[in-house]
Design a protein around this motif. Structure first.
Motif, PDB file in Angstrom:
ATOM      1  N   HIS A 128       0.854  -1.181   0.000  1.00 42.60           N
ATOM      2  CA  HIS A 128       0.000   0.000   0.000  1.00 42.60           C
ATOM      3  C   HIS A 128       0.891   1.232   0.000  1.00 42.60           C
ATOM      4  N   ARG A 129       0.685   2.102  -0.948  1.00 45.20           N
ATOM      5  CA  ARG A 129       1.563   3.249  -1.117  1.00 45.20           C
ATOM      6  C   ARG A 129       0.853   4.566  -0.852  1.00 45.20           C
ATOM      7  N   GLY A 130       0.124   4.654   0.213  1.00 46.70           N
ATOM      8  CA  GLY A 130      -0.499   5.933   0.550  1.00 46.70           C
ATOM      9  C   GLY A 130      -1.921   6.040   0.033  1.00 46.70           C
ATOM     10  N   ARG A 131      -2.303   7.283  -0.306  1.00 51.17           N
ATOM     11  CA  ARG A 131      -3.675   7.556  -0.724  1.00 51.17           C
ATOM     12  C   ARG A 131      -3.962   6.987  -2.111  1.00 51.17           C
ATOM     13  N   PRO A 132      -5.243   6.622  -2.371  1.00 46.42           N
ATOM     14  CA  PRO A 132      -5.595   6.115  -3.704  1.00 46.42           C
ATOM     15  C   PRO A 132      -5.607   7.259  -4.721  1.00 46.42           C
ATOM     16  N   ARG A 133      -5.517   6.892  -5.987  1.00 43.42           N
ATOM     17  CA  ARG A 133      -5.560   7.896  -7.053  1.00 43.42           C
ATOM     18  C   ARG A 133      -6.955   8.495  -7.152  1.00 43.42           C
ATOM     19  N   TRP A 134      -7.036   9.699  -7.677  1.00 44.20           N
ATOM     20  CA  TRP A 134      -8.328  10.366  -7.767  1.00 44.20           C
ATOM     21  C   TRP A 134      -9.244   9.655  -8.751  1.00 44.20           C
ATOM     22  N   THR A 135      -8.691   8.976  -9.741  1.00 43.64           N
ATOM     23  CA  THR A 135      -9.548   8.240 -10.677  1.00 43.64           C
ATOM     24  C   THR A 135     -10.232   7.072  -9.985  1.00 43.64           C
ATOM     25  N   THR A 136      -9.524   6.431  -9.045  1.00 39.74           N
ATOM     26  CA  THR A 136     -10.121   5.324  -8.300  1.00 39.74           C
ATOM     27  C   THR A 136     -11.266   5.830  -7.426  1.00 39.74           C
ATOM     28  N   VAL A 137     -11.028   6.935  -6.737  1.00 41.52           N
ATOM     29  CA  VAL A 137     -12.072   7.518  -5.884  1.00 41.52           C
ATOM     30  C   VAL A 137     -13.253   7.964  -6.740  1.00 41.52           C
ATOM     31  N   GLY A 138     -12.976   8.568  -7.893  1.00 40.06           N
ATOM     32  CA  GLY A 138     -14.047   9.015  -8.785  1.00 40.06           C
ATOM     33  C   GLY A 138     -14.899   7.856  -9.296  1.00 40.06           C
ATOM     34  N   LEU A 139     -14.255   6.755  -9.662  1.00 35.23           N
ATOM     35  CA  LEU A 139     -15.027   5.593 -10.123  1.00 35.23           C
ATOM     36  C   LEU A 139     -15.879   4.993  -9.011  1.00 35.23           C
ATOM     37  N   ILE A 140     -15.351   4.978  -7.797  1.00 40.81           N
ATOM     38  CA  ILE A 140     -16.132   4.459  -6.669  1.00 40.81           C
ATOM     39  C   ILE A 140     -17.346   5.353  -6.417  1.00 40.81           C
ATOM     40  N   LEU A 141     -17.138   6.668  -6.454  1.00 39.63           N
ATOM     41  CA  LEU A 141     -18.264   7.593  -6.251  1.00 39.63           C
ATOM     42  C   LEU A 141     -19.293   7.486  -7.373  1.00 39.63           C
ATOM     43  N   LEU A 142     -18.835   7.338  -8.602  1.00 39.00           N
ATOM     44  CA  LEU A 142     -19.749   7.192  -9.736  1.00 39.00           C
ATOM     45  C   LEU A 142     -20.571   5.911  -9.623  1.00 39.00           C
ATOM     46  N   PHE A 143     -19.939   4.812  -9.257  1.00 38.55           N
ATOM     47  CA  PHE A 143     -20.657   3.550  -9.089  1.00 38.55           C
ATOM     48  C   PHE A 143     -21.668   3.651  -7.949  1.00 38.55           C
ATOM     49  N   THR A 144     -21.260   4.271  -6.846  1.00 41.12           N
ATOM     50  CA  THR A 144     -22.161   4.421  -5.699  1.00 41.12           C
ATOM     51  C   THR A 144     -23.367   5.284  -6.073  1.00 41.12           C
ATOM     52  N   ALA A 145     -23.145   6.391  -6.794  1.00 37.74           N
ATOM     53  CA  ALA A 145     -24.255   7.255  -7.210  1.00 37.74           C
ATOM     54  C   ALA A 145     -25.201   6.513  -8.156  1.00 37.74           C
ATOM     55  N   ALA A 146     -24.657   5.751  -9.076  1.00 40.10           N
ATOM     56  CA  ALA A 146     -25.502   4.990 -10.009  1.00 40.10           C
ATOM     57  C   ALA A 146     -26.318   3.935  -9.263  1.00 40.10           C
ATOM     58  N   LEU A 147     -25.703   3.287  -8.281  1.00 42.75           N
ATOM     59  CA  LEU A 147     -26.434   2.287  -7.497  1.00 42.75           C
ATOM     60  C   LEU A 147     -27.559   2.925  -6.693  1.00 42.75           C
ATOM     61  N   ILE A 148     -27.293   4.074  -6.087  1.00 45.49           N
ATOM     62  CA  ILE A 148     -28.327   4.767  -5.301  1.00 45.49           C
ATOM     63  C   ILE A 148     -29.459   5.231  -6.211  1.00 45.49           C
ATOM     64  N   LEU A 149     -29.128   5.774  -7.379  1.00 45.66           N
ATOM     65  CA  LEU A 149     -30.179   6.182  -8.316  1.00 45.66           C
ATOM     66  C   LEU A 149     -31.005   4.998  -8.791  1.00 45.66           C
ATOM     67  N   TYR A 150     -30.362   3.876  -9.059  1.00 45.27           N
ATOM     68  CA  TYR A 150     -31.087   2.681  -9.491  1.00 45.27           C
ATOM     69  C   TYR A 150     -32.046   2.208  -8.391  1.00 45.27           C
ATOM     70  N   LEU A 151     -31.569   2.167  -7.167  1.00 46.95           N
ATOM     71  CA  LEU A 151     -32.425   1.710  -6.063  1.00 46.95           C
ATOM     72  C   LEU A 151     -33.578   2.684  -5.804  1.00 46.95           C
ATOM     73  N   ALA A 152     -33.367   3.985  -6.004  1.00 50.07           N
ATOM     74  CA  ALA A 152     -34.413   4.970  -5.758  1.00 50.07           C
ATOM     75  C   ALA A 152     -35.413   5.039  -6.900  1.00 50.07           C
ATOM     76  N   LEU A 153     -34.985   4.857  -8.125  1.00 52.37           N
ATOM     77  CA  LEU A 153     -35.852   5.080  -9.282  1.00 52.37           C
ATOM     78  C   LEU A 153     -36.222   3.827 -10.047  1.00 52.37           C
ATOM     79  N   ARG A 154     -35.876   2.664  -9.560  1.00 56.58           N
ATOM     80  CA  ARG A 154     -36.160   1.452 -10.326  1.00 56.58           C
ATOM     81  C   ARG A 154     -37.670   1.237 -10.485  1.00 56.58           C
ATOM     82  N   PRO A 155     -38.057   0.700 -11.625  1.00 56.66           N
ATOM     83  CA  PRO A 155     -39.493   0.458 -11.847  1.00 56.66           C
ATOM     84  C   PRO A 155     -40.010  -0.647 -10.929  1.00 56.66           C
ATOM     85  N   GLY A 156     -41.180  -0.408 -10.389  1.00 53.32           N
ATOM     86  CA  GLY A 156     -41.807  -1.395  -9.512  1.00 53.32           C
ATOM     87  C   GLY A 156     -41.228  -1.374  -8.111  1.00 53.32           C
ATOM     88  N   GLY A 157     -40.411  -0.424  -7.767  1.00 54.91           N
ATOM     89  CA  GLY A 157     -39.776  -0.425  -6.446  1.00 54.91           C
ATOM     90  C   GLY A 157     -40.250   0.678  -5.640  1.00 54.91           C
TER      91      GLY A 157
END
Length: 76
Positions: free
Chosen positions: A47-76
């Motif tokens: 482990h070499r310190g803090r993660p790269r900003w691209t890694t953090v950005g991808l994690i945030l993007l995936f988390t936002a997409a998952l939250i939007l899917y759970l909130a707006l999914r049809p029939g849910g």
């Protein structure tokens, strides 16, 4: 003398056959085409310190997409 020459040829033929065989492969000789991880040679994770900003950005993007899917999914 012909018998002695024939015996020498038989012995040298057996030794010559062994000399023609390829040398035994060592465990250190790794084919550079094959990835070392496929052969089971794994390096410890460093482990070499803090993660790269691209890694953090991808994690945030995936988390936002998952939250939007759970909130707006049809029939849910």
């Amino acid at each position: 003398m012909a018998d002695g020459d024939g015996a020498d040829e038989g012995n040298s033929g057996g030794a010559g056959g062994a000399a023609d065989a390829p040398p035994p492969s060592s465990r250190r000789a790794i084919d550079p085409v094959v990835a070392p991880t496929l052969l089971g040679h794994r390096h410890p994770v460093i482990h070499r310190g803090r993660p790269r900003w691209t890694t953090v950005g991808l994690i945030l993007l995936f988390t936002a997409a998952l939250i939007l899917y759970l909130a707006l999914r049809p029939g849910g």
